[in-house]
Design a protein around this motif. Structure first.
Motif, PDB file in Angstrom:
ATOM      1  N   PRO A  72      57.430  27.180  26.471  1.00 22.42           N
ATOM      2  CA  PRO A  72      56.106  27.230  27.145  1.00 22.42           C
ATOM      3  C   PRO A  72      55.247  28.066  27.210  1.00 22.42           C
ATOM      4  O   PRO A  72      54.026  27.251  26.771  1.00 22.42           O
ATOM      5  CB  PRO A  72      55.886  26.102  28.561  1.00 22.42           C
ATOM      6  N   GLU A  73      55.551  29.104  27.328  1.00 24.76           N
ATOM      7  CA  GLU A  73      54.757  29.859  27.422  1.00 24.76           C
ATOM      8  C   GLU A  73      55.559  31.330  26.037  1.00 24.76           C
ATOM      9  O   GLU A  73      56.628  31.430  25.565  1.00 24.76           O
ATOM     10  CB  GLU A  73      55.043  31.989  28.049  1.00 24.76           C
ATOM     11  N   SER A  74      54.857  32.184  25.368  1.00 23.39           N
ATOM     12  CA  SER A  74      55.111  33.148  24.944  1.00 23.39           C
ATOM     13  C   SER A  74      54.570  34.160  24.826  1.00 23.39           C
ATOM     14  O   SER A  74      53.904  34.443  25.423  1.00 23.39           O
ATOM     15  CB  SER A  74      53.852  32.345  23.082  1.00 23.39           C
ATOM     16  N   ALA A  75      54.614  34.999  24.175  1.00 17.73           N
ATOM     17  CA  ALA A  75      54.547  36.612  24.174  1.00 17.73           C
ATOM     18  C   ALA A  75      52.936  36.712  24.056  1.00 17.73           C
ATOM     19  O   ALA A  75      51.582  37.093  24.167  1.00 17.73           O
ATOM     20  CB  ALA A  75      54.597  37.421  22.873  1.00 17.73           C
ATOM     21  N   GLU A  76      52.377  35.823  22.868  1.00 24.29           N
ATOM     22  CA  GLU A  76      50.519  35.571  22.574  1.00 24.29           C
ATOM     23  C   GLU A  76      50.014  35.205  24.131  1.00 24.29           C
ATOM     24  O   GLU A  76      49.151  35.621  24.138  1.00 24.29           O
ATOM     25  CB  GLU A  76      50.330  34.581  21.573  1.00 24.29           C
ATOM     26  N   ALA A  77      50.267  34.776  24.193  1.00 23.82           N
ATOM     27  CA  ALA A  77      50.141  33.732  25.647  1.00 23.82           C
ATOM     28  C   ALA A  77      49.642  34.448  27.230  1.00 23.82           C
ATOM     29  O   ALA A  77      48.800  34.178  28.253  1.00 23.82           O
ATOM     30  CB  ALA A  77      50.251  32.275  26.060  1.00 23.82           C
ATOM     31  N   ALA A  78      50.261  35.532  27.273  1.00 27.77           N
ATOM     32  CA  ALA A  78      50.218  36.263  28.465  1.00 27.77           C
ATOM     33  C   ALA A  78      49.736  37.913  27.874  1.00 27.77           C
ATOM     34  O   ALA A  78      50.380  38.670  28.386  1.00 27.77           O
ATOM     35  CB  ALA A  78      51.994  37.287  28.846  1.00 27.77           C
ATOM     36  N   LYS A  79      48.936  38.129  26.806  1.00 31.42           N
ATOM     37  CA  LYS A  79      48.049  39.328  26.484  1.00 31.42           C
ATOM     38  C   LYS A  79      46.908  39.036  27.480  1.00 31.42           C
ATOM     39  O   LYS A  79      46.558  38.163  28.078  1.00 31.42           O
ATOM     40  CB  LYS A  79      47.642  39.149  25.097  1.00 31.42           C
ATOM     41  N   PRO A  80      46.190  40.259  27.996  1.00 30.58           N
ATOM     42  CA  PRO A  80      45.363  39.902  28.578  1.00 30.58           C
ATOM     43  C   PRO A  80      44.215  39.478  28.207  1.00 30.58           C
ATOM     44  O   PRO A  80      44.019  39.760  26.995  1.00 30.58           O
ATOM     45  CB  PRO A  80      45.452  42.315  28.709  1.00 30.58           C
ATOM     46  N   LYS A  81      43.637  38.733  28.973  1.00 29.69           N
ATOM     47  CA  LYS A  81      42.047  38.046  28.530  1.00 29.69           C
ATOM     48  C   LYS A  81      42.347  37.352  27.994  1.00 29.69           C
ATOM     49  O   LYS A  81      41.633  36.782  27.358  1.00 29.69           O
ATOM     50  CB  LYS A  81      41.012  38.827  27.983  1.00 29.69           C
ATOM     51  N   SER A  82      43.709  36.379  28.296  1.00 29.69           N
ATOM     52  CA  SER A  82      44.330  35.715  27.813  1.00 29.69           C
ATOM     53  C   SER A  82      43.662  34.099  28.265  1.00 29.69           C
ATOM     54  O   SER A  82      43.175  33.803  29.858  1.00 29.69           O
ATOM     55  CB  SER A  82      45.555  35.470  27.970  1.00 29.69           C
ATOM     56  N   VAL A  83      43.686  33.036  27.535  1.00 29.36           N
ATOM     57  CA  VAL A  83      43.091  31.902  28.534  1.00 29.36           C
ATOM     58  C   VAL A  83      44.734  31.320  29.906  1.00 29.36           C
ATOM     59  O   VAL A  83      45.421  31.640  29.556  1.00 29.36           O
ATOM     60  CB  VAL A  83      43.325  30.698  27.602  1.00 29.36           C
ATOM     61  N   VAL A  98      48.589  39.989  33.384  1.00 27.90           N
ATOM     62  CA  VAL A  98      49.099  41.109  34.635  1.00 27.90           C
ATOM     63  C   VAL A  98      48.750  41.147  35.491  1.00 27.90           C
ATOM     64  O   VAL A  98      48.950  40.305  36.858  1.00 27.90           O
ATOM     65  CB  VAL A  98      49.175  42.538  33.900  1.00 27.90           C
ATOM     66  N   ASP A  99      47.334  40.934  35.311  1.00 24.00           N
ATOM     67  CA  ASP A  99      45.578  40.309  36.126  1.00 24.00           C
ATOM     68  C   ASP A  99      46.445  39.070  37.566  1.00 24.00           C
ATOM     69  O   ASP A  99      46.239  39.515  38.598  1.00 24.00           O
ATOM     70  CB  ASP A  99      45.063  40.185  35.804  1.00 24.00           C
ATOM     71  N   TYR A 100      47.157  38.508  36.141  1.00 24.23           N
ATOM     72  CA  TYR A 100      47.300  37.102  37.096  1.00 24.23           C
ATOM     73  C   TYR A 100      48.678  37.073  38.004  1.00 24.23           C
ATOM     74  O   TYR A 100      48.270  36.297  39.027  1.00 24.23           O
ATOM     75  CB  TYR A 100      47.255  35.612  36.182  1.00 24.23           C
ATOM     76  N   GLN A 101      49.282  37.580  37.811  1.00 27.46           N
ATOM     77  CA  GLN A 101      50.471  37.543  37.868  1.00 27.46           C
ATOM     78  C   GLN A 101      50.853  38.776  39.085  1.00 27.46           C
ATOM     79  O   GLN A 101      51.701  38.495  39.824  1.00 27.46           O
ATOM     80  CB  GLN A 101      51.393  38.674  37.025  1.00 27.46           C
ATOM     81  N   ARG A 102      49.937  39.153  39.153  1.00 23.21           N
ATOM     82  CA  ARG A 102      49.416  40.603  41.144  1.00 23.21           C
ATOM     83  C   ARG A 102      49.220  39.181  41.360  1.00 23.21           C
ATOM     84  O   ARG A 102      49.709  39.519  42.639  1.00 23.21           O
ATOM     85  CB  ARG A 102      48.420  41.740  39.825  1.00 23.21           C
ATOM     86  N   ILE A 103      48.336  38.892  41.198  1.00 25.15           N
ATOM     87  CA  ILE A 103      47.871  37.722  42.095  1.00 25.15           C
ATOM     88  C   ILE A 103      49.025  37.392  42.973  1.00 25.15           C
ATOM     89  O   ILE A 103      48.333  36.450  44.157  1.00 25.15           O
ATOM     90  CB  ILE A 103      46.061  37.263  42.170  1.00 25.15           C
ATOM     91  N   LEU A 104      49.723  36.291  42.052  1.00 25.09           N
ATOM     92  CA  LEU A 104      50.613  35.092  42.385  1.00 25.09           C
ATOM     93  C   LEU A 104      51.649  35.973  43.261  1.00 25.09           C
ATOM     94  O   LEU A 104      51.827  35.559  44.270  1.00 25.09           O
ATOM     95  CB  LEU A 104      50.603  34.960  41.169  1.00 25.09           C
ATOM     96  N   GLN A 105      52.486  36.914  42.516  1.00 26.30           N
ATOM     97  CA  GLN A 105      52.537  37.753  43.168  1.00 26.30           C
ATOM     98  C   GLN A 105      52.600  38.627  45.145  1.00 26.30           C
ATOM     99  O   GLN A 105      53.046  38.422  45.553  1.00 26.30           O
ATOM    100  CB  GLN A 105      53.407  39.055  42.502  1.00 26.30           C
ATOM    101  N   ALA A 106      51.176  38.770  44.993  1.00 24.34           N
ATOM    102  CA  ALA A 106      50.816  39.453  46.256  1.00 24.34           C
ATOM    103  C   ALA A 106      50.474  37.487  47.027  1.00 24.34           C
ATOM    104  O   ALA A 106      51.394  38.398  48.446  1.00 24.34           O
ATOM    105  CB  ALA A 106      49.046  39.574  46.404  1.00 24.34           C
ATOM    106  N   LEU A 107      50.258  36.857  46.663  1.00 18.86           N
ATOM    107  CA  LEU A 107      50.244  35.697  47.676  1.00 18.86           C
ATOM    108  C   LEU A 107      52.368  34.747  47.909  1.00 18.86           C
ATOM    109  O   LEU A 107      51.832  34.645  48.981  1.00 18.86           O
ATOM    110  CB  LEU A 107      49.611  34.410  46.943  1.00 18.86           C
ATOM    111  N   ALA A 108      52.762  35.538  46.837  1.00 17.26           N
ATOM    112  CA  ALA A 108      54.014  34.699  46.968  1.00 17.26           C
ATOM    113  C   ALA A 108      54.978  35.697  48.368  1.00 17.26           C
ATOM    114  O   ALA A 108      54.745  35.604  49.094  1.00 17.26           O
ATOM    115  CB  ALA A 108      54.808  34.983  45.831  1.00 17.26           C
ATOM    116  N   ASP A 109      54.652  36.917  47.786  1.00 12.77           N
ATOM    117  CA  ASP A 109      55.076  38.100  49.353  1.00 12.77           C
ATOM    118  C   ASP A 109      54.645  37.318  50.668  1.00 12.77           C
ATOM    119  O   ASP A 109      55.330  37.358  51.326  1.00 12.77           O
ATOM    120  CB  ASP A 109      54.399  38.907  48.730  1.00 12.77           C
ATOM    121  N   ARG A 110      53.007  37.330  51.031  1.00 21.41           N
ATOM    122  CA  ARG A 110      52.300  36.512  51.683  1.00 21.41           C
ATOM    123  C   ARG A 110      53.166  35.428  52.374  1.00 21.41           C
ATOM    124  O   ARG A 110      53.140  35.145  53.026  1.00 21.41           O
ATOM    125  CB  ARG A 110      51.142  36.624  51.320  1.00 21.41           C
TER     126      ARG A 110
END
Length: 173
Positions: A72-83, A98-110
């Motif tokens: 379901p994912e592609s390298a294109e989908a993970a570029k900054p400013k992506s939908v 990466v920005d969205y992944q950081r948010i998810l990781q912070a919440l997963a850690d919590r």
């Protein structure tokens, strides 16, 4: 007056030089983040290939006619400013920038530590950002987008946590 104009010109040149350097660093950062994200995707893909179990468990609609599984994912989908894609079962966090992944990781850690939801000010502090309105609002916008796409839940106004389906997924891969 001539001395003031000279000092103003010197200060303006310094500002221009610093802006050019900041633009150069932002461009380098974007390239480095893309490269890092590609390595994250590569590691995820290798993990999928080396994971125990057979390929016969994948559903027919996830397969191409020649038998290769569709990801379901592609390298294109993970570029900054992506939908931000809608969350669905099997979609890896690597589909997000990466920005969205950081948010998810912070919440997963919590979540893993048994702590409650995060506010955007707390997220800014977690990421080492100054809690100024511009940075906090940028985080709020990203968090709201993740809520709208099913990745997060806004449990109370301004308080975000992982969606129930996301809890316990670790790195999302």
């Amino acid at each position: 007056m001539g001395l003031l104009e000279q000092r103003e010109l010197t200060a303006r040149r310094r500002v221009d030089e610093l802006r050019e350097e900041a633009d150069r660093i932002r461009a380098e950062l974007a390239v480095a983040e893309r490269e890092w994200n590609e390595w994250v995707i590569a590691r995820s893909r290798v993990g999928e290939v080396l994971a125990p179990g057979d390929d016969s468990s994948a559903s027919e609609d996830q397969r191409r006619p020649e038998g290769q599984a569709v990801r379901p994912e592609s390298a294109e989908a993970a570029k900054p400013k992506s939908v931000v894609p809608m969350w669905r079962a099997g979609l890896s966090w690597s589909a997000l920038s990466v920005d969205y992944q950081r948010i998810l990781q912070a919440l997963a850690d919590r979540n893993r530590l048994g702590q409650g939801p995060l506010t955007c000010q707390e997220m800014a502090a977690c990421f080492g950002l100054d809690p100024v309105p511009g940075k906090v609002e940028a985080l709020r916008s990203k968090a709201k987008r993740l809520v709208a796409r099913g990745w997060l839940i806004e449990s109370a106004p301004g308080r975000f946590t992982l969606a129930k389906d996301m809890a316990g997924r670790g790195g999302g891969s």
